[in-house]
Design a protein around this motif. Sequence first.
Motif, short mmCIF file in Angstrom:
data_model
loop_
_atom_site.label_atom_id
_atom_site.label_comp_id
_atom_site.label_asym_id
_atom_site.label_seq_id
_atom_site.Cartn_x
_atom_site.Cartn_y
_atom_site.Cartn_z
N TRP A 113 0.90 4.17 -2.84
CA TRP A 113 0.66 5.57 -2.51
C TRP A 113 1.81 6.44 -3.02
O TRP A 113 1.59 7.53 -3.56
N ALA A 135 -3.99 1.04 -3.63
CA ALA A 135 -3.43 1.21 -2.29
C ALA A 135 -4.52 1.11 -1.23
O ALA A 135 -4.33 0.48 -0.18
N ALA A 175 0.84 -1.20 0.00
CA ALA A 175 0.00 0.00 0.00
C ALA A 175 0.88 1.25 0.00
O ALA A 175 0.60 2.20 -0.74
#
Length: 123
Positions: A17, A115, A13
């Motif tokens: 991002w 994400a 994640a």
Amino acid sequence: MERAARLRSGWYARYLWTYAAGQLVLVPIALLWHGTVAATVFALVNTCLVTGLTVYAARQRSVRRGFGARHGALMACWGVLYSAVLLLGNLAFADSRVFAAVAAVACALPLAVGAWLETRRSS
């Protein structure tokens, strides 16, 4: 084993991002800047982003089942969208700041959704 992988898979994640944030910088550079300096800055920023993310991903010890397929599908979706945005931006919306801003968000969107979904899966 699966539980341990799920608990340690939050790294992906963060990876997504970061990649999404990079799109907010790289897409406007690609669409609005022109010339040798623009190409050099774009290449350097993109190289730093991809190298940093690759080193970060390579140092992670756990990936969950289905990671390769999920990552491949996400990157394919982003690649098609990125190519379409650059093509359309250079052919139909040259030097449009509004289009560049919308295009940057559009290119970051699949990565941000990925994400968000990965954050939900890791919990």
